[in-house]
Motif scaffolding. Structure first.
Motif, PDB file in Angstrom:
ATOM      1  N   GLY A 188       1.085  -0.933   0.074  1.00  0.00           N
ATOM      2  CA  GLY A 188       0.212   0.011  -0.041  1.00  0.00           C
ATOM      3  C   GLY A 188       0.378   1.666   0.121  1.00  0.00           C
ATOM      4  N   ILE A 189       0.584   1.898  -0.195  1.00  0.00           N
ATOM      5  CA  ILE A 189       0.912   3.605  -0.088  1.00  0.00           C
ATOM      6  C   ILE A 189       0.168   4.425   1.324  1.00  0.00           C
ATOM      7  N   THR A 190       1.063   5.357   1.948  1.00  0.00           N
ATOM      8  CA  THR A 190       0.333   6.231   2.498  1.00  0.00           C
ATOM      9  C   THR A 190       1.068   7.696   1.835  1.00  0.00           C
ATOM     10  N   GLY A 191      -0.144   7.705   1.286  1.00  0.00           N
ATOM     11  CA  GLY A 191       0.286   9.531   0.802  1.00  0.00           C
ATOM     12  C   GLY A 191      -1.210  10.851   1.085  1.00  0.00           C
ATOM     13  N   ILE A 192      -1.753  11.633   1.529  1.00  0.00           N
ATOM     14  CA  ILE A 192      -2.840  12.735   1.597  1.00  0.00           C
ATOM     15  C   ILE A 192      -3.869  12.084   0.633  1.00  0.00           C
ATOM     16  N   ALA A 193      -4.794  11.994   1.417  1.00  0.00           N
ATOM     17  CA  ALA A 193      -6.364  12.115   0.893  1.00  0.00           C
ATOM     18  C   ALA A 193      -6.984  13.493   1.638  1.00  0.00           C
ATOM     19  N   ALA A 229      -8.505  17.513   4.752  1.00  0.00           N
ATOM     20  CA  ALA A 229      -6.877  16.729   4.166  1.00  0.00           C
ATOM     21  C   ALA A 229      -6.023  16.161   5.463  1.00  0.00           C
ATOM     22  N   CYS A 230      -5.433  14.963   5.017  1.00  0.00           N
ATOM     23  CA  CYS A 230      -5.210  13.980   6.351  1.00  0.00           C
ATOM     24  C   CYS A 230      -3.918  13.399   5.398  1.00  0.00           C
ATOM     25  N   GLN A 231      -3.717  12.533   6.223  1.00  0.00           N
ATOM     26  CA  GLN A 231      -2.270  11.492   5.664  1.00  0.00           C
ATOM     27  C   GLN A 231      -3.271  10.275   5.902  1.00  0.00           C
ATOM     28  N   ILE A 243     -13.539  13.011  -2.796  1.00  0.00           N
ATOM     29  CA  ILE A 243     -12.099  12.714  -2.346  1.00  0.00           C
ATOM     30  C   ILE A 243     -11.619  12.318  -2.680  1.00  0.00           C
ATOM     31  N   GLU A 244     -10.294  12.958  -2.889  1.00  0.00           N
ATOM     32  CA  GLU A 244      -8.838  12.998  -3.920  1.00  0.00           C
ATOM     33  C   GLU A 244      -7.551  11.880  -3.292  1.00  0.00           C
ATOM     34  N   PHE A 245      -7.177  11.189  -3.201  1.00  0.00           N
ATOM     35  CA  PHE A 245      -5.592  11.157  -2.947  1.00  0.00           C
ATOM     36  C   PHE A 245      -4.610  11.040  -3.852  1.00  0.00           C
ATOM     37  N   VAL A 246      -3.302  11.343  -3.379  1.00  0.00           N
ATOM     38  CA  VAL A 246      -3.147  12.336  -3.797  1.00  0.00           C
ATOM     39  C   VAL A 246      -0.981  11.341  -3.247  1.00  0.00           C
ATOM     40  N   VAL A 247       0.361  10.940  -4.458  1.00  0.00           N
ATOM     41  CA  VAL A 247       1.251  10.778  -3.937  1.00  0.00           C
ATOM     42  C   VAL A 247       1.949  11.927  -4.197  1.00  0.00           C
ATOM     43  N   PRO A 248       2.098  12.623  -3.121  1.00  0.00           N
ATOM     44  CA  PRO A 248       3.153  14.023  -3.197  1.00  0.00           C
ATOM     45  C   PRO A 248       3.755  14.167  -4.401  1.00  0.00           C
ATOM     46  N   GLU A 249       4.233  15.480  -4.574  1.00  0.00           N
ATOM     47  CA  GLU A 249       5.415  15.706  -5.783  1.00  0.00           C
ATOM     48  C   GLU A 249       6.782  15.238  -5.003  1.00  0.00           C
ATOM     49  N   GLU A 250       6.972  15.141  -3.969  1.00  0.00           N
ATOM     50  CA  GLU A 250       8.429  14.283  -3.126  1.00  0.00           C
ATOM     51  C   GLU A 250       8.808  12.803  -2.665  1.00  0.00           C
ATOM     52  N   GLY A 251       7.052  12.363  -3.291  1.00  0.00           N
ATOM     53  CA  GLY A 251       6.746  11.162  -2.896  1.00  0.00           C
ATOM     54  C   GLY A 251       5.792  10.811  -1.496  1.00  0.00           C
ATOM     55  N   ALA A 252       5.978   8.902  -1.722  1.00  0.00           N
ATOM     56  CA  ALA A 252       5.600   9.395  -0.577  1.00  0.00           C
ATOM     57  C   ALA A 252       6.054   7.313   0.043  1.00  0.00           C
ATOM     58  N   GLU A 253       5.159   6.753   1.055  1.00  0.00           N
ATOM     59  CA  GLU A 253       5.876   5.829   1.091  1.00  0.00           C
ATOM     60  C   GLU A 253       4.823   4.827   0.570  1.00  0.00           C
ATOM     61  N   LEU A 254       6.107   3.845   0.447  1.00  0.00           N
ATOM     62  CA  LEU A 254       5.534   2.843  -0.570  1.00  0.00           C
ATOM     63  C   LEU A 254       5.567   0.931   0.477  1.00  0.00           C
ATOM     64  N   TRP A 255       4.259   0.423   1.237  1.00  0.00           N
ATOM     65  CA  TRP A 255       4.472   0.036   1.836  1.00  0.00           C
ATOM     66  C   TRP A 255       4.722  -1.428   2.744  1.00  0.00           C
TER      67      TRP A 255
END
Length: 392
Positions: A168-173, A262-264, A280-292
């Protein structure tokens, strides 16, 4: 699809209440470590066509008409004759660690042949020598189809002792309509128009990587200075009351009710959030996101190691991985399953094949990173700093 009332990723707690977990967080008990030569017991797989598999709730495919049936497990039993005692008895990583830890520490059987734990907990098992090395020659599907980005995490180089179950990915919703603008960066969370309307994860292991990435840190090789710089930033935002609160999985209800904008967030939850509210949108930020990932492992002295390894390889066959992905909607660790879904002739399956939150495309993958986990030597001090900010 898993219910949002429960998310495996949000059940995690870095230094849980279990006394054993706290005692071994630094892995400072010499007797706890088990050398490789003492991890295997007498494998009864040949004479006993069975295995015991412990997993999290709502983390496997079920039959639409009979939820007690699990088609991918049933298919394995039909093919091999191996009966599976499947239990959903993992509700929290530290709780489970406290449940099986005394046996593993005392060099005794756990009663389980296969378990699924989150990546940071898998790291603890590997460091303590509580996970057996798998026989990759008996797992051709794993060798061929495992996602290259998940093949060699820092805690288990070469994936010798673990195999991802789901990822999964930890990003921003965020609520695009209510906010009135896009969020593209972690830095966008700190904009004045979000004051008091932002939540972050309370768990150290869930939160730190994305926040560091927002500061431009390479999370595959972060250091203590990177961590404390991030904590200084978050601490300042808490004082200003910019951050509404720190959450577990209840962030989904906060976002759904409009209490936060907005939230993690986790990619697996985002699919259902969008189904309930297309704003509701989910975004992988420009700087990157964690793949776990959450990982399968065979604990020491498991009675049916070969049977467990065979089941793992079963789930890495693309058609089986596709069935599981269609049910749980997490990032599939078998990219080849995408072709199976795309060619199924089913509209929903075809749409899932094109969903980058299940099968990340190349552009998204360039922004994903598997974070270096928190080492045993670091954990106590870093958890103390983070928990002081969160108020735990």
């Amino acid at each position: 699809m898993p219910q949002l009332a429960f998310s495996r990723r949000s059940a995690l707690r870095g230094l849980g209440a279990a006394g054993l977990s706290a005692a071994l967080a630094g892995c400072g008990v010499p007797a706890a470590y088990v050398p490789e030569a003492r991890r295997e017991g007498r494998d009864r797989s040949g004479g006993e066509r069975s295995l015991a598999f412990s997993n999290w709730p709502l983390y496997i495919d079920t039959d639409d008409e009979d939820e007690s049936r699990r088609p991918t497990l049933d298919a394995f039993t039909e093919k091999t004759g191996i009966a599976i005692r499947y239990t959903e008895d993992i509700n929290d990583n530290d709780e489970f660690f406290g449940k099986v830890g005394p046996a593993l520490m005392s060099h005794q059987e756990t009663g389980r042949d296969l378990v699924v734990v989150s990546d940071w907990m898998a790291a603890r098992f590997v460091r303590l020598g509580w996970a057996q090395k798998m026989t990759r020659s008996a797992q051709p599907n794993v060798a061929r189809y495992l996602d290259p980005q998940l093949r060699s995490p820092a805690f288990d180089e070469g994936r010798l002792h673990t195999v991802p179950w789901q990822s999964g990915i930890t990003g921003i919703a965020y609520n695009r309509k209510a906010l009135g603008r896009e969020i593209r960066s972690v830095r966008d969370l700190w904009h004045p128009d979000l004051a008091g309307r932002v939540t972050l994860f309370s768990g150290l292991d869930e939160s730190f990587a994305l926040l560091m990435q927002g500061n431009g840190v390479d999370v595959t090789r972060w250091n203590a200075s990177d961590f404390h710089r991030m904590c200084d930033q978050v601490e300042g935002l808490v004082r200003k009351k910019h951050i509404r609160r720190f959450t577990g999985n209840d962030y989904t209800s906060d976002l759904g009710k409009g209490d936060v904008l907005a939230c993690q967030a986790y990619s697996g939850d985002a699919i259902q959030l969008r189904a309930d509210n297309p704003d509701i949108e989910f975004v992988v930020p420009e700087e990157g996101a964690e793949l776990w990932a959450e990982s399968l492992l065979v604990p020491n002295l498991a009675r049916h190691k070969k049977n467990a390894e065979a089941l793992i390889d079963h789930y890495y066959a693309p058609e089986v991985a596709a069935s599981l992905a269609a049910s749980v909607n997490y990032v599939c660790p078998v990219p080849a399953a995408r072709e199976v879904l795309a060619g199924s002739g089913d509209r929903e399956s075809a749409a899932l094949a094109e969903n980058p939150l299940v099968f990340p495309d190349d552009e998204m993958r360039r922004r994903l990173a598997v974070a270096r986990d928190i080492s045993s030597a670091e954990r106590a001090a870093l958890a103390k700093r983070w928990n002081a900010i969160v108020g735990l």
